[in-house]
Design an enzyme around this catalytic site. Structure first.
Site, PDB file in Angstrom:
ATOM      1  N   SER A  20     -85.009  78.825  35.628  1.00 24.87           N
ATOM      2  CA  SER A  20     -85.798  79.322  34.530  1.00 24.87           C
ATOM      3  C   SER A  20     -85.174  80.321  33.869  1.00 24.87           C
ATOM      4  O   SER A  20     -84.494  81.479  34.271  1.00 24.87           O
ATOM      5  CB  SER A  20     -87.178  79.622  35.212  1.00 24.87           C
ATOM      6  OG  SER A  20     -87.798  80.285  34.405  1.00 24.87           O
ATOM      7  N   TYR A  33     -91.631  84.968  41.734  1.00 31.13           N
ATOM      8  CA  TYR A  33     -91.398  83.772  41.223  1.00 31.13           C
ATOM      9  C   TYR A  33     -89.603  83.670  40.798  1.00 31.13           C
ATOM     10  O   TYR A  33     -88.977  83.038  41.100  1.00 31.13           O
ATOM     11  CB  TYR A  33     -92.236  83.016  40.091  1.00 31.13           C
ATOM     12  CG  TYR A  33     -91.785  82.120  39.530  1.00 31.13           C
ATOM     13  CD1 TYR A  33     -91.659  80.781  40.213  1.00 31.13           C
ATOM     14  CD2 TYR A  33     -91.306  82.087  38.163  1.00 31.13           C
ATOM     15  CE1 TYR A  33     -91.118  79.450  39.551  1.00 31.13           C
ATOM     16  CE2 TYR A  33     -90.848  80.776  37.481  1.00 31.13           C
ATOM     17  CZ  TYR A  33     -90.828  79.742  38.316  1.00 31.13           C
ATOM     18  OH  TYR A  33     -90.334  78.712  37.497  1.00 31.13           O
ATOM     19  N   LYS A  68     -86.195  81.804  42.271  1.00 34.82           N
ATOM     20  CA  LYS A  68     -85.301  80.891  41.272  1.00 34.82           C
ATOM     21  C   LYS A  68     -83.895  81.387  41.456  1.00 34.82           C
ATOM     22  O   LYS A  68     -82.973  80.788  41.421  1.00 34.82           O
ATOM     23  CB  LYS A  68     -85.814  80.884  40.064  1.00 34.82           C
ATOM     24  CG  LYS A  68     -87.156  80.033  39.513  1.00 34.82           C
ATOM     25  CD  LYS A  68     -86.763  78.618  39.671  1.00 34.82           C
ATOM     26  CE  LYS A  68     -88.139  77.757  40.244  1.00 34.82           C
ATOM     27  NZ  LYS A  68     -87.814  76.346  40.297  1.00 34.82           N
TER      28      LYS A  68
HETATM   29  P1  NAD Z   1     -95.150  71.147  38.046  1.00 34.06           P
HETATM   30  O1  NAD Z   1     -96.133  71.662  39.178  1.00 34.06           O
HETATM   31  O2  NAD Z   1     -95.893  70.163  37.301  1.00 34.06           O
HETATM   32  O3  NAD Z   1     -94.283  70.013  39.026  1.00 34.06           O
HETATM   33  C1  NAD Z   1     -93.703  70.590  40.262  1.00 34.06           C
HETATM   34  C2  NAD Z   1     -93.872  69.271  41.340  1.00 34.06           C
HETATM   35  O4  NAD Z   1     -93.248  69.591  42.592  1.00 34.06           O
HETATM   36  C3  NAD Z   1     -95.366  69.020  41.382  1.00 34.06           C
HETATM   37  O5  NAD Z   1     -95.568  67.522  41.243  1.00 34.06           O
HETATM   38  C4  NAD Z   1     -95.739  69.325  42.694  1.00 34.06           C
HETATM   39  O6  NAD Z   1     -96.547  68.704  43.636  1.00 34.06           O
HETATM   40  C5  NAD Z   1     -94.416  69.327  43.582  1.00 34.06           C
HETATM   41  N1  NAD Z   1     -94.332  70.491  44.708  1.00 34.06           N
HETATM   42  C6  NAD Z   1     -94.818  71.591  45.109  1.00 34.06           C
HETATM   43  N2  NAD Z   1     -94.380  71.993  46.443  1.00 34.06           N
HETATM   44  C7  NAD Z   1     -93.755  70.810  46.861  1.00 34.06           C
HETATM   45  C8  NAD Z   1     -93.163  70.551  48.366  1.00 34.06           C
HETATM   46  N3  NAD Z   1     -93.412  71.711  48.977  1.00 34.06           N
HETATM   47  N4  NAD Z   1     -92.891  69.560  48.387  1.00 34.06           N
HETATM   48  C9  NAD Z   1     -92.746  68.535  47.333  1.00 34.06           C
HETATM   49  N5  NAD Z   1     -93.169  68.724  46.229  1.00 34.06           N
HETATM   50  C10 NAD Z   1     -93.615  69.716  45.989  1.00 34.06           C
HETATM   51  O7  NAD Z   1     -94.330  72.153  37.450  1.00 34.06           O
HETATM   52  P2  NAD Z   1     -93.169  71.925  36.356  1.00 34.06           P
HETATM   53  O8  NAD Z   1     -93.811  72.469  35.019  1.00 34.06           O
HETATM   54  O9  NAD Z   1     -93.068  70.415  36.075  1.00 34.06           O
HETATM   55  O10 NAD Z   1     -91.960  72.569  36.640  1.00 34.06           O
HETATM   56  C11 NAD Z   1     -91.183  71.864  37.508  1.00 34.06           C
HETATM   57  C12 NAD Z   1     -89.920  72.880  37.669  1.00 34.06           C
HETATM   58  O11 NAD Z   1     -89.429  73.472  36.461  1.00 34.06           O
HETATM   59  C13 NAD Z   1     -90.399  73.832  38.651  1.00 34.06           C
HETATM   60  O12 NAD Z   1     -89.347  74.306  39.660  1.00 34.06           O
HETATM   61  C14 NAD Z   1     -90.458  75.041  37.703  1.00 34.06           C
HETATM   62  O13 NAD Z   1     -90.382  76.223  38.886  1.00 34.06           O
HETATM   63  C15 NAD Z   1     -89.544  74.832  36.800  1.00 34.06           C
HETATM   64  N6  NAD Z   1     -89.664  75.641  35.654  1.00 34.06           N
HETATM   65  C16 NAD Z   1     -90.989  75.241  34.937  1.00 34.06           C
HETATM   66  C17 NAD Z   1     -91.258  75.747  33.638  1.00 34.06           C
HETATM   67  C18 NAD Z   1     -92.488  75.645  33.033  1.00 34.06           C
HETATM   68  O14 NAD Z   1     -92.926  76.459  32.431  1.00 34.06           O
HETATM   69  N7  NAD Z   1     -93.199  74.468  33.381  1.00 34.06           N
HETATM   70  C19 NAD Z   1     -90.052  76.653  33.149  1.00 34.06           C
HETATM   71  C20 NAD Z   1     -88.983  76.713  33.742  1.00 34.06           C
HETATM   72  C21 NAD Z   1     -88.745  76.266  35.016  1.00 34.06           C
HETATM   73  C1  WQD Z   2     -95.929  82.717  26.368  1.00 35.09           C
HETATM   74  C2  WQD Z   2     -96.386  83.743  25.276  1.00 35.09           C
HETATM   75  C3  WQD Z   2     -97.884  85.296  26.487  1.00 35.09           C
HETATM   76  C4  WQD Z   2    -101.325  83.217  27.434  1.00 35.09           C
HETATM   77  C5  WQD Z   2     -93.892  81.543  31.658  1.00 35.09           C
HETATM   78  C6  WQD Z   2     -92.977  81.921  32.970  1.00 35.09           C
HETATM   79  C7  WQD Z   2     -91.762  81.340  32.837  1.00 35.09           C
HETATM   80  C8  WQD Z   2     -91.794  79.829  32.558  1.00 35.09           C
HETATM   81  C9  WQD Z   2     -92.735  79.422  31.466  1.00 35.09           C
HETATM   82  C10 WQD Z   2     -91.604  78.688  34.733  1.00 35.09           C
HETATM   83  C11 WQD Z   2     -96.371  85.075  26.008  1.00 35.09           C
HETATM   84  C12 WQD Z   2     -98.587  84.761  25.487  1.00 35.09           C
HETATM   85  C13 WQD Z   2     -99.826  83.482  26.747  1.00 35.09           C
HETATM   86  C14 WQD Z   2    -102.446  83.638  26.726  1.00 35.09           C
HETATM   87  C15 WQD Z   2    -101.005  84.692  25.097  1.00 35.09           C
HETATM   88  N1  WQD Z   2     -92.201  79.239  33.652  1.00 35.09           N
HETATM   89  N2  WQD Z   2     -99.985  84.388  25.679  1.00 35.09           N
HETATM   90  N3  WQD Z   2    -102.325  84.546  25.739  1.00 35.09           N
HETATM   91  O1  WQD Z   2     -94.963  83.803  30.177  1.00 35.09           O
HETATM   92  O2  WQD Z   2     -93.396  83.229  28.331  1.00 35.09           O
HETATM   93  O3  WQD Z   2     -93.370  82.043  30.573  1.00 35.09           O
HETATM   94  O4  WQD Z   2     -93.814  80.130  31.847  1.00 35.09           O
HETATM   95  O5  WQD Z   2     -90.363  79.291  34.983  1.00 35.09           O
HETATM   96  O6  WQD Z   2     -91.315  82.039  34.088  1.00 35.09           O
HETATM   97  O7  WQD Z   2     -93.054  83.243  33.119  1.00 35.09           O
HETATM   98  O8  WQD Z   2     -94.942  81.534  29.238  1.00 35.09           O
HETATM   99  O9  WQD Z   2     -97.159  80.460  28.065  1.00 35.09           O
HETATM  100  O10 WQD Z   2     -97.640  82.278  29.821  1.00 35.09           O
HETATM  101  O11 WQD Z   2     -96.613  82.700  27.594  1.00 35.09           O
HETATM  102  O12 WQD Z   2    -100.902  85.623  24.268  1.00 35.09           O
HETATM  103  O13 WQD Z   2    -103.553  83.413  27.205  1.00 35.09           O
HETATM  104  O14 WQD Z   2     -98.074  83.573  25.304  1.00 35.09           O
HETATM  105  O15 WQD Z   2     -98.065  86.952  26.604  1.00 35.09           O
HETATM  106  O16 WQD Z   2     -95.749  86.075  25.022  1.00 35.09           O
HETATM  107  P1  WQD Z   2     -94.174  82.761  29.546  1.00 35.09           P
HETATM  108  P2  WQD Z   2     -96.816  81.587  28.814  1.00 35.09           P
END
Ligand code: NAD
Ligand code: WQD
Length: 366
Positions: free
Chosen positions: A128, A156, A160
């Protein structure tokens, strides 16, 4: 013709399900393991409706190494893993850090251990942009390149960056071990994909982010304002040093992100680079006000918002420098923010209860 076999951990989740779709469309065989903690098996039907193919699915917790062993034994052709399974709520990670380290870090160790026993040697990992922390603390690091020093500012993010180290150390050790035995060891490879802000849904309107619990990301919250589930959006701070005072993020369509996994996996299989990190972002930053405008345009009316204080831990600017992925993976984002907003709105309108409801009749008739 099957081009390879992939175990996708967390493959029923948001980004995982879109990557499964991309893999199936590229003729990979896919086996999903997911404990459905944050997803719904209905997504398998949606994947099948779109692609005409159905991935194998096992309800397995990644911390259960014996259960993972069984899946690898049943599918000896698996030679790659894409690892999405994790807990991902930044706020929650400060409240229950041990659970975050157990699932995200220990779960990754169990997965790597099981892979290694079964001689599965390529892993693509969901990292991430959050591993960079506040890149504005350095001069010239916005947009953020991969060589920006990492420094996560929340639990978190630390899980990562820890898993990035675990993968790096493990792959290096396996390569060293192979070399000692007179082998190249080049089959051991890892991709650390640092995603920026994933968003959007499938343009068909039948696949998207499943709204379990209370969302905390900007676009899912805006979608709830549009459906009337939420009265207004709180804008967290309008006193940042940006053009309109709100914070800047790099929003990337989930379809582009899914393709990024496919090309990273292919790169590992063809070029054997060892472990490499790539940013997956568009390189274009958008402010919160710009996002409100873009999503309001997709919906066709103004959406209510109110400016509130900054959210703790938020940073001014997280915009990717995606040059490395552009060059090495020959990958760049093709879809726009506007596409993401239109697709998200179609998905939300069609499925206000996410996968808890049937897809529209036209898909079932097709
Ligand atoms: P998500 O929660 O939709 O997907 C994660 C999946 O992992 C889910 O289906 C959940 O059921 C499964 N899971 C959780 N714990 C588990 C366990 N112990 N065993 C097996 N399965 C398990 O999330 P996402 O948004 O699709 O994110 C996917 C990956 O990308 C995650 O690793 C997240 O940290 C990373 N990521 C997400 C974002 C974002 O903003 N969505 C941004 C950067 C990184
Ligand atoms: C985006 C922008 C908020 C909600 C997070 C995780 C990051 C990654 C992606 C997993 C920011 C603003 C948000 C609201 C707002 N996930 N905001 N009002 O914080 O960039 O990233 O998700 O890896 O690790 O930290 O994403 O969508 O929460 O926020 O003003 O109700 O929107 O302040 O500037 P963020 P976000």
């Amino acid at each position: 013709m099957v081009v390879g076999s992939v175990l996708v951990a967390g493959g029923t989740g948001y980004i995982g399900s879109f990557t499964v779709l991309a893999l199936l469309e590229a003729d990979y065989k896919v086996v999903i393991v997911d404990n459905l903690y944050n997803s719904d098996v209905e997504v398998l039907n949606r994947i099948e409706l779109i692609s005409g193919k159905r991935p194998a699915f096992y309800n397995v917790d990644i911390t259960d190494e014996a259960a993972l062993d069984k899946v690898f034994q049943e599918h000896p052709d698996i030679d790659n893993v894409i690892h999405f399974a994790a807990l991902k709520a930044v706020g929650e990670s400060a409240e229950i850090p041990l659970e975050y380290y157990r699932v995200n870090v220990y779960g990754s160790v169990a997965l790597l251990s099981s892979m290694t026993k079964h001689n599965v040697t390529n892993i693509v990992f969901s990292s991430s942009a959050t591993v960079y922390g506040d890149a504005t603390r350095f001069p010239n690091m916005i947009p953020i390149p991969e060589h920006c020093p990492i420094g996560p500012t929340n639990t978190y993010g630390r899980t990562k960056s820890t898993v990035e180290s675990v993968i790096t150390d493990h792959i290096e050790a396996q390569r060293m071990k192979a070399k000692k035995n007179g082998e190249s060891g080049e089959q051991w490879n890892g991709a650390l994909l640092r995603y920026f802000n994933p968003c959007g849904a499938h343009p068909s309107g039948i696949m998207g982010e499943n709204p379990l619990g209370v969302p905390y990301n900007l676009l899912p919250l805006l979608a709830q304002v549009a459906t009337g589930k939420r009265e207004k959006l709180l804008v967290f701070g309008d006193d940042y040093a940006s053009k309109d005072g709100t914070a800047i993020r790099d929003y990337i369509h989930v379809l582009d992100l899914a393709k990024g996994h496919l090309v990273a996996l292919n790169y590992l299989r063809e070029k054997h680079p060892g472990v490499k990190a790539w940013n997956l972002g568009s390189g274009r930053g958008s402010t919160v006000f710009e996002m409100i405008k873009a999503f309001s345009t997709a919906v066709g009316r103004d959406l209510a918002y109110e400016v509130a204080p900054r959210r703790q831990g938020d940073v001014l600017d997280l915009t990717a420098n995606p040059t490395l992925a552009n060059k090495e993976l020959n990958w760049k984002t093709e879809l726009t923010l506007e596409d993401a907003c239109v697709d998200l709105w179609k998905w939300t309108k069609n499925n206000p209860e996410g996968y808890a409801q049937q897809p529209p009749q036209e898909f079932l008739d097709a």
